[in-house]
Design an enzyme around this catalytic site. Structure first.
Site, PDB file in Angstrom:
ATOM      1  N   ASP A   1      13.359 102.556  26.385  1.00 44.64           N
ATOM      2  CA  ASP A   1      14.254 103.475  27.379  1.00 44.64           C
ATOM      3  C   ASP A   1      13.722 104.913  27.194  1.00 44.64           C
ATOM      4  O   ASP A   1      12.977 105.098  26.342  1.00 44.64           O
ATOM      5  CB  ASP A   1      15.600 103.287  27.377  1.00 44.64           C
ATOM      6  CG  ASP A   1      16.026 103.293  25.710  1.00 44.64           C
ATOM      7  OD1 ASP A   1      15.207 103.717  24.897  1.00 44.64           O
ATOM      8  OD2 ASP A   1      17.160 102.812  25.432  1.00 44.64           O
TER       9      ASP A   1
ATOM     10  N   ASP B   1      29.263 101.337  20.996  1.00 42.16           N
ATOM     11  CA  ASP B   1      29.992 100.490  22.209  1.00 42.16           C
ATOM     12  C   ASP B   1      29.488  99.160  22.526  1.00 42.16           C
ATOM     13  O   ASP B   1      29.779  98.669  23.480  1.00 42.16           O
ATOM     14  CB  ASP B   1      30.130 101.274  23.430  1.00 42.16           C
ATOM     15  CG  ASP B   1      28.815 101.696  23.881  1.00 42.16           C
ATOM     16  OD1 ASP B   1      27.860 101.303  23.500  1.00 42.16           O
ATOM     17  OD2 ASP B   1      28.717 102.564  25.158  1.00 42.16           O
TER      18      ASP B   1
ATOM     19  N   HIS C   1      26.085  98.883  23.320  1.00 41.15           N
ATOM     20  CA  HIS C   1      25.055  98.925  24.001  1.00 41.15           C
ATOM     21  C   HIS C   1      23.725  98.699  23.415  1.00 41.15           C
ATOM     22  O   HIS C   1      23.587  98.677  21.992  1.00 41.15           O
ATOM     23  CB  HIS C   1      24.780 100.323  24.786  1.00 41.15           C
ATOM     24  CG  HIS C   1      24.499 101.327  23.952  1.00 41.15           C
ATOM     25  ND1 HIS C   1      25.468 102.583  24.042  1.00 41.15           N
ATOM     26  CD2 HIS C   1      23.261 101.751  23.224  1.00 41.15           C
ATOM     27  CE1 HIS C   1      24.789 103.355  23.138  1.00 41.15           C
ATOM     28  NE2 HIS C   1      23.438 102.805  22.721  1.00 41.15           N
TER      29      HIS C   1
ATOM     30  N   GLU D   1      24.846  99.459  29.060  1.00 39.03           N
ATOM     31  CA  GLU D   1      26.157  99.991  28.576  1.00 39.03           C
ATOM     32  C   GLU D   1      27.164  98.992  29.012  1.00 39.03           C
ATOM     33  O   GLU D   1      26.935  97.715  29.803  1.00 39.03           O
ATOM     34  CB  GLU D   1      26.651 101.420  29.363  1.00 39.03           C
ATOM     35  CG  GLU D   1      25.730 102.829  29.140  1.00 39.03           C
ATOM     36  CD  GLU D   1      26.001 102.994  27.877  1.00 39.03           C
ATOM     37  OE1 GLU D   1      26.744 102.651  27.050  1.00 39.03           O
ATOM     38  OE2 GLU D   1      25.718 104.261  27.645  1.00 39.03           O
TER      39      GLU D   1
END
Ligand code: F6R
Length: 237
Positions: free
Chosen positions: A66, A133, A135, A140
């Site tokens: 990314d 979280d 991800h 996400e």
């Protein structure tokens, strides 16, 4: 999914062993790489092995997961900059064989990145970290399991987690270009590393084995060659 509990250094050594053995046995090895704090000990270990003459990266291609939208490679918060400084400039890899999604993308379809991975023969070993979280890359909670490379809005929790690297939280980009969950699942082998207390909760969720979009990393349960490397702290709940 296999869980391996080791200390940080041994996690780095174990994964470096796998990577070195791939490079020695495959003519055109392809690595999938991550940024963030988690893979740094692994990159230090790979640099060490290169410097000791154990491995050459001349024939290796790498694809990073990314990149922030709007940051170019000269920006010291860009993931291209991170990779150049923490790995590529210390080994004999040809920079032209290192790929990071284009954070300055305009009209191009982000799917160009999956096409390039395919043309390179697909990813042999994909290295992943995990967000608090759940991800992976910048997929996400709520992300589609069928996604290929795309642009994603970052959740508040991720912006907050990542603000530690920026002068202020307002400087954290709000969007990223990221390989999708399907792009990641296409890798032949996946190693996910989680170290430190902050990852204990998400790892305890992942261990339940429930596959849900609320926990993007849970899709890895469907892959047939995944190792989750955790240290004692990440494994403590
Ligand atoms: C980085 C990436 C992210 C990180 C995750 C954990 O390329 O894709 O998913 O792996 O945010 O970051 P750290 O390792 O800093 O805790």
């Amino acid at each position: 999914m296999k869980y391996v509990v080791l200390n940080k250094d041994d996690i780095a050594k174990d994964i470096a062993d796998r990577i070195v053995s791939l490079i020695k046995t495959k003519e055109k090895p392809v690595l999938g790489l991550a940024t963030g704090s988690t893979p740094l000990p692994l990159y230090e270990e790979l640099i060490k092995r290169y410097k000791e003459g154990e491995v050459s990266f001349k024939n290796v291609k790498t694809f990073n997961l990314d990149e922030y939208i709007g940051l170019d490679e000269l920006n010291d918060q860009s993931y291209r900059y991170f990779m150049n400084h923490n790995l590529f400039s210390h080994i004999d890899i040809d920079l032209n064989n290192t790929y990071v999604p284009n954070g300055l993308i305009k009209d191009e379809d982000p799917l160009y990145y999956d096409k390039m991975i395919k043309e390179a023969g697909g990813i042999d070993i994909q290295v992943l970290g995990i967000g608090t979280d759940g991800h992976i890359a910048f997929n996400e909670p709520g992300a589609s399991f069928d996604s290929l490379t795309h642009i994603e809005a970052l959740k508040e929790s991720t912006i907050k987690d990542n603000s530690r690297f920026f002068a202020s939280i307002d400087d954290v980009p709000r969007y990223a270009i990221t390989m999708g969950l399907k792009s990641i699942m296409n890798a032949r082998e996946i190693v996910l590393i989680a170290t430190g207390k902050a990852k204990a909760k998400v790892i305890s969720e992942l261990k339940k084995g429930i596959i849900s979009n609320d926990l993007p990393a849970s899709i890895l349960n469907k892959h047939n060659n995944v190792t989750i490397y955790v240290d004692e702290e990440a494994n403590s709940l």
